[in-house]
Design a protein around this motif. Structure first.
Motif, PDB file in Angstrom:
ATOM      1  N   THR A 152     -25.059 -48.566  -6.821  1.00  0.00           N
ATOM      2  CA  THR A 152     -24.545 -49.236  -8.013  1.00  0.00           C
ATOM      3  C   THR A 152     -25.692 -49.656  -8.920  1.00  0.00           C
ATOM      4  O   THR A 152     -25.646 -49.464 -10.142  1.00  0.00           O
ATOM      5  CB  THR A 152     -23.715 -50.474  -7.632  1.00  0.00           C
ATOM      6  N   GLN A 153     -26.759 -50.205  -8.319  1.00  0.00           N
ATOM      7  CA  GLN A 153     -27.921 -50.593  -9.106  1.00  0.00           C
ATOM      8  C   GLN A 153     -28.602 -49.384  -9.738  1.00  0.00           C
ATOM      9  O   GLN A 153     -29.057 -49.439 -10.888  1.00  0.00           O
ATOM     10  CB  GLN A 153     -28.913 -51.357  -8.227  1.00  0.00           C
ATOM     11  N   VAL A 154     -28.687 -48.276  -8.987  1.00  0.00           N
ATOM     12  CA  VAL A 154     -29.246 -47.039  -9.535  1.00  0.00           C
ATOM     13  C   VAL A 154     -28.420 -46.590 -10.732  1.00  0.00           C
ATOM     14  O   VAL A 154     -28.954 -46.231 -11.788  1.00  0.00           O
ATOM     15  CB  VAL A 154     -29.288 -45.927  -8.470  1.00  0.00           C
ATOM     16  N   ALA A 155     -27.097 -46.639 -10.571  1.00  0.00           N
ATOM     17  CA  ALA A 155     -26.189 -46.194 -11.631  1.00  0.00           C
ATOM     18  C   ALA A 155     -26.380 -47.007 -12.906  1.00  0.00           C
ATOM     19  O   ALA A 155     -26.522 -46.450 -14.005  1.00  0.00           O
ATOM     20  CB  ALA A 155     -24.741 -46.292 -11.148  1.00  0.00           C
ATOM     21  N   TYR A 156     -26.404 -48.312 -12.784  1.00  0.00           N
ATOM     22  CA  TYR A 156     -26.548 -49.161 -13.967  1.00  0.00           C
ATOM     23  C   TYR A 156     -27.933 -49.015 -14.594  1.00  0.00           C
ATOM     24  O   TYR A 156     -28.072 -49.014 -15.819  1.00  0.00           O
ATOM     25  CB  TYR A 156     -26.285 -50.615 -13.603  1.00  0.00           C
ATOM     26  N   HIS A 157     -28.957 -48.887 -13.761  1.00  0.00           N
ATOM     27  CA  HIS A 157     -30.319 -48.740 -14.277  1.00  0.00           C
ATOM     28  C   HIS A 157     -30.448 -47.476 -15.116  1.00  0.00           C
ATOM     29  O   HIS A 157     -31.203 -47.451 -16.100  1.00  0.00           O
ATOM     30  CB  HIS A 157     -31.318 -48.694 -13.116  1.00  0.00           C
ATOM     31  N   CYS A 158     -29.729 -46.426 -14.738  1.00  0.00           N
ATOM     32  CA  CYS A 158     -29.844 -45.132 -15.417  1.00  0.00           C
ATOM     33  C   CYS A 158     -28.804 -44.938 -16.523  1.00  0.00           C
ATOM     34  O   CYS A 158     -28.718 -43.855 -17.104  1.00  0.00           O
ATOM     35  CB  CYS A 158     -29.748 -44.000 -14.402  1.00  0.00           C
ATOM     36  N   GLY A 159     -28.021 -45.977 -16.793  1.00  0.00           N
ATOM     37  CA  GLY A 159     -27.102 -45.920 -17.928  1.00  0.00           C
ATOM     38  C   GLY A 159     -25.726 -45.363 -17.639  1.00  0.00           C
ATOM     39  O   GLY A 159     -24.978 -45.051 -18.583  1.00  0.00           O
ATOM     40  N   TYR A 160     -25.360 -45.213 -16.358  1.00  0.00           N
ATOM     41  CA  TYR A 160     -23.997 -44.802 -16.035  1.00  0.00           C
ATOM     42  C   TYR A 160     -23.055 -45.988 -16.248  1.00  0.00           C
ATOM     43  O   TYR A 160     -23.456 -47.146 -16.115  1.00  0.00           O
ATOM     44  CB  TYR A 160     -23.907 -44.324 -14.585  1.00  0.00           C
ATOM     45  N   TYR A 161     -21.788 -45.684 -16.576  1.00  0.00           N
ATOM     46  CA  TYR A 161     -20.820 -46.760 -16.819  1.00  0.00           C
ATOM     47  C   TYR A 161     -20.604 -47.590 -15.554  1.00  0.00           C
ATOM     48  O   TYR A 161     -20.513 -48.801 -15.590  1.00  0.00           O
ATOM     49  CB  TYR A 161     -19.484 -46.182 -17.285  1.00  0.00           C
ATOM     50  N   ASP A 162     -20.523 -46.886 -14.423  1.00  0.00           N
ATOM     51  CA  ASP A 162     -20.334 -47.562 -13.146  1.00  0.00           C
ATOM     52  C   ASP A 162     -20.707 -46.586 -12.028  1.00  0.00           C
ATOM     53  O   ASP A 162     -21.111 -45.446 -12.290  1.00  0.00           O
ATOM     54  CB  ASP A 162     -18.884 -48.055 -12.974  1.00  0.00           C
ATOM     55  N   GLN A 163     -20.550 -47.004 -10.774  1.00  0.00           N
ATOM     56  CA  GLN A 163     -20.932 -46.153  -9.647  1.00  0.00           C
ATOM     57  C   GLN A 163     -20.058 -44.902  -9.572  1.00  0.00           C
ATOM     58  O   GLN A 163     -20.538 -43.828  -9.220  1.00  0.00           O
ATOM     59  CB  GLN A 163     -20.836 -46.938  -8.334  1.00  0.00           C
ATOM     60  N   SER A 164     -18.789 -45.013  -9.924  1.00  0.00           N
ATOM     61  CA  SER A 164     -17.876 -43.854  -9.899  1.00  0.00           C
ATOM     62  C   SER A 164     -18.348 -42.777 -10.868  1.00  0.00           C
ATOM     63  O   SER A 164     -18.297 -41.575 -10.560  1.00  0.00           O
ATOM     64  CB  SER A 164     -16.457 -44.286 -10.236  1.00  0.00           C
ATOM     65  N   HIS A 165     -18.801 -43.196 -12.055  1.00  0.00           N
ATOM     66  CA  HIS A 165     -19.325 -42.262 -13.039  1.00  0.00           C
ATOM     67  C   HIS A 165     -20.545 -41.529 -12.489  1.00  0.00           C
ATOM     68  O   HIS A 165     -20.691 -40.319 -12.631  1.00  0.00           O
ATOM     69  CB  HIS A 165     -19.677 -43.042 -14.313  1.00  0.00           C
ATOM     70  N   PHE A 166     -21.417 -42.294 -11.821  1.00  0.00           N
ATOM     71  CA  PHE A 166     -22.618 -41.720 -11.207  1.00  0.00           C
ATOM     72  C   PHE A 166     -22.239 -40.715 -10.125  1.00  0.00           C
ATOM     73  O   PHE A 166     -22.768 -39.600 -10.071  1.00  0.00           O
ATOM     74  CB  PHE A 166     -23.477 -42.854 -10.652  1.00  0.00           C
ATOM     75  N   ILE A 167     -21.323 -41.084  -9.246  1.00  0.00           N
ATOM     76  CA  ILE A 167     -20.903 -40.205  -8.160  1.00  0.00           C
ATOM     77  C   ILE A 167     -20.275 -38.932  -8.703  1.00  0.00           C
ATOM     78  O   ILE A 167     -20.498 -37.831  -8.183  1.00  0.00           O
ATOM     79  CB  ILE A 167     -19.923 -40.937  -7.225  1.00  0.00           C
ATOM     80  N   HIS A 168     -19.489 -39.046  -9.777  1.00  0.00           N
ATOM     81  CA  HIS A 168     -18.865 -37.875 -10.393  1.00  0.00           C
ATOM     82  C   HIS A 168     -19.928 -36.887 -10.861  1.00  0.00           C
ATOM     83  O   HIS A 168     -19.814 -35.672 -10.626  1.00  0.00           O
ATOM     84  CB  HIS A 168     -17.991 -38.308 -11.555  1.00  0.00           C
ATOM     85  N   ASP A 169     -20.960 -37.396 -11.551  1.00  0.00           N
ATOM     86  CA  ASP A 169     -22.043 -36.497 -12.002  1.00  0.00           C
ATOM     87  C   ASP A 169     -22.777 -35.888 -10.821  1.00  0.00           C
ATOM     88  O   ASP A 169     -23.128 -34.701 -10.856  1.00  0.00           O
ATOM     89  CB  ASP A 169     -23.025 -37.281 -12.879  1.00  0.00           C
TER      90      ASP A 169
END
Length: 239
Positions: free
Chosen positions: A222-239
């Motif tokens: 979750t912290q990685v996701a927010y640091h890199c500009g993803y909306y949330d962890q789900s958005h990060f996982i989708h990519d």
């Protein structure tokens, strides 16, 4: 396992991100992620096999170009190996080789196929070189000579591409076309020619690479996701 990078000379720093060396005395499996940046690759000791979609092994080239790619690939070797590479900015392909990056997207042509007799000569020189310093100087001279023969354009879109890479995709598509002094339609056409991808795909892949670099530096995805500009962890996982 030994891996290190070498900074390019001033004459090439606008086109080469860095040179690199990877070598080992044992078996190794490598997963290459999708990337907006192409690489020149020289297997000076042993070659890898690529594992295709059917799980079959296909022998790779001795020397060649791993063009920008939108998907991952898997390579392996069962013995010692040595590789010398050059990690390029995407627009280096049209400037150095006179071929649109969009034509080579997702491909891995060997150097003789890509460059003809010039590729064959470079392949032989790089494989027979006695040291990393020799390989560096051979490739440096080759690339400098290619640039001398090219028009050496320095278009605004080049700086935009660099900014997207260096910001880890934080530079938004809506911002970049105006930075290149082009309309949206013109910008997308030019951007695709020099990267092989749409601006949206290129920024997504650049952001994902930023996330890979941040992995392990944060306590959660979750912290990685927010640091890199993803909306949330789900958005990060989708990519």
């Amino acid at each position: 396992m030994q891996y290190f990078t070498i900074a390019p000379p001033v004459s090439l720093e606008k086109f080469v991100r860095y040179f690199w060396v990877l070598e080992s005395n044992s078996a190794y499996t490598h997963h290459s992620m999708g990337s907006g940046c192409p690489e020149l690759i020289f297997h000076y000791s042993n070659r890898f096999h690529e594992i295709n979609a059917k799980g079959e092994r296909e022998i790779s080239f001795h020397t060649g170009l791993h063009a920008a790619s939108c998907h991952s690939r898997q390579f392996m070797t069962s013995s010692a190996f040595g590789i010398f590479g050059a990690y390029l900015y995407p627009y280096a392909i049209p400037e150095l080789f006179g071929i649109g990056a969009n034509i080579l997207i997702n491909q891995m042509p060997d150097l003789p196929t890509l460059l003809g007799n010039d590729g064959r000569i470079l392949e032989e020189e790089m494989i027979l070189a006695k040291s990393h310093a020799d390989r560096y100087n051979i490739l440096k001279s080759f690339l400098e000579n290619r640039l001398l023969k090219s028009k050496q354009q320095h278009l605004p879109v080049f700086e935009v591409i660099r900014q997207v890479i260096e910001s880890g995709g934080a530079k938004k598509v809506q911002q970049v076309h105006s930075d290149a002094y082009l309309s949206i339609r013109q910008f997308e056409r030019v951007f695709r020619h020099y990267t092989g991808m749409t601006p949206k795909t290129f920024t997504r892949i650049s952001r994902f690479h930023m996330a890979l670099e941040q992995y392990g530096q944060h306590s959660s995805l979750t912290q990685v996701a927010y640091h890199c500009g993803y909306y949330d962890q789900s958005h990060f996982i989708h990519d």
